[in-house]
Design an enzyme around this catalytic site. Structure first.
Site, PDB file in Angstrom:
ATOM      1  N   ARG A  96       0.840  -1.193   0.000  1.00 38.83           N
ATOM      2  CA  ARG A  96       0.000   0.000   0.000  1.00 38.83           C
ATOM      3  C   ARG A  96       0.872   1.240   0.000  1.00 38.83           C
ATOM      4  O   ARG A  96       1.807   1.356   0.784  1.00 38.83           O
ATOM      5  CB  ARG A  96      -0.908  -0.005   1.232  1.00 38.83           C
ATOM      6  CG  ARG A  96      -1.884   1.159   1.283  1.00 38.83           C
ATOM      7  CD  ARG A  96      -2.839   1.033   2.453  1.00 38.83           C
ATOM      8  NE  ARG A  96      -2.168   1.187   3.739  1.00 38.83           N
ATOM      9  CZ  ARG A  96      -2.812   1.258   4.896  1.00 38.83           C
ATOM     10  NH1 ARG A  96      -4.126   1.141   4.915  1.00 38.83           N
ATOM     11  NH2 ARG A  96      -2.145   1.412   6.025  1.00 38.83           N
ATOM     12  N   THR A 143      -1.166   7.668  -0.785  1.00 38.54           N
ATOM     13  CA  THR A 143      -2.421   7.593  -1.530  1.00 38.54           C
ATOM     14  C   THR A 143      -3.328   6.475  -1.033  1.00 38.54           C
ATOM     15  O   THR A 143      -4.516   6.454  -1.351  1.00 38.54           O
ATOM     16  CB  THR A 143      -2.140   7.351  -3.016  1.00 38.54           C
ATOM     17  OG1 THR A 143      -1.553   6.050  -3.190  1.00 38.54           O
ATOM     18  CG2 THR A 143      -1.184   8.399  -3.566  1.00 38.54           C
ATOM     19  N   ASP A 187       0.646  -2.644  12.772  1.00 40.62           N
ATOM     20  CA  ASP A 187       1.070  -3.162  11.471  1.00 40.62           C
ATOM     21  C   ASP A 187       1.411  -4.640  11.620  1.00 40.62           C
ATOM     22  O   ASP A 187       2.396  -4.996  12.270  1.00 40.62           O
ATOM     23  CB  ASP A 187       2.284  -2.379  10.968  1.00 40.62           C
ATOM     24  CG  ASP A 187       2.672  -2.762   9.546  1.00 40.62           C
ATOM     25  OD1 ASP A 187       3.014  -3.945   9.317  1.00 40.62           O
ATOM     26  OD2 ASP A 187       2.637  -1.882   8.661  1.00 40.62           O
ATOM     27  N   ASP A 203       4.988  -5.695  10.424  1.00 33.51           N
ATOM     28  CA  ASP A 203       6.058  -5.273  11.328  1.00 33.51           C
ATOM     29  C   ASP A 203       6.067  -6.116  12.599  1.00 33.51           C
ATOM     30  O   ASP A 203       7.131  -6.461  13.126  1.00 33.51           O
ATOM     31  CB  ASP A 203       5.889  -3.802  11.693  1.00 33.51           C
ATOM     32  CG  ASP A 203       6.248  -2.864  10.544  1.00 33.51           C
ATOM     33  OD1 ASP A 203       6.798  -3.359   9.540  1.00 33.51           O
ATOM     34  OD2 ASP A 203       5.965  -1.656  10.652  1.00 33.51           O
TER      35      ASP A 203
END
Length: 212
Positions: free
Chosen positions: A103, A107, A202, A205
């Site tokens: 991603r 944006t 995340d 991560d």
């Protein structure tokens, strides 16, 4: 599109530990594997089977086995790789393809940078693995990728989903194919950065460490 939220005490317990910011990566990875096995058990309930005659040590009988062509499991790199072991243990007979998507953090659009899938997926039941259904853009792109290759039966197995992402996916898919989403929980909303709230951070991560 069908949505199935797995309401089970073990799922709730493991998800709570998974969300905790103090849970270290090794435990996080183990919990993801265990959660995916639980979610996949329900997510594969409509797996196609055929009858097979066998002989037990006592007598002959007719059982059932998974139909051909074999199911296709598609983890989305990189976070989806952390889900693959649990799914593979449940379905060792499945074939495995890969989609590399990321991603754009500005944006929030999805960029596909790698794929390892058959050109023809006609007649295949496909299972997408991606921990977080946030904006829905990654899953929309993934489903489109499979539909373009002939798949018409797609199940996405995710740990968490946001209402915004589910709405995006449902509007995009319509009645073009049999698409099902299986999750452990649907959370409250997305924040301004496109993260699920309360979420778990995340997933990539927390599985593998931060990559700059």
């Amino acid at each position: 599109m069908k949505l199935q939220v797995i309401n089970h005490p073990l799922v709730a317990h493991k998800l709570t530990v998974l969300r905790d910011e103090n849970t270290p990566s090794p435990i996080f990875r183990q919990l993801v594997e265990e959660l995916i096995m639980l979610l996949s058990y329900e997510g594969t309930r409509e797996l196609a089977t055929v009858a097979k005659d066998i002989n037990t040590p006592v007598e002959s009988m007719t059982g059932s086995v998974v139909a051909s062509p074999r199911p296709m499991v598609v983890p989305i790199i990189r976070a989806g790789l952390g889900m693959l072991e649990g799914m593979s243990k449940l379905m060792p007979f499945a074939e495995i393809g890969f989609l590399g998507m990321k991603r754009d953090e500005e944006t929030l659009e999805v960029v596909t940078y790698a794929n390892r899938l058959p050109d023809d997926l006609s007649g295949r039941q496909c299972f997408i693995l991606d921990p977080m259904l946030a904006t829905g853009h990654t899953l929309v792109a993934s489903v489109d990728y499979l539909l373009e290759r002939g798949a018409r039966d797609v199940t996405a197995i995710c740990i968490l989903a946001a209402p915004e992402g589910l709405e995006t996916l449902e509007k995009h898919i319509g009645d073009r194919a049999n698409v099902k989403v299986v999750v452990a929980a649907v959370d409250d909303h997305l924040n301004e950065h496109g993260y699920i709230v309360p979420g778990l951070g995340d997933a990539g991560d927390r599985l593998y460490g931060v990559v700059d």
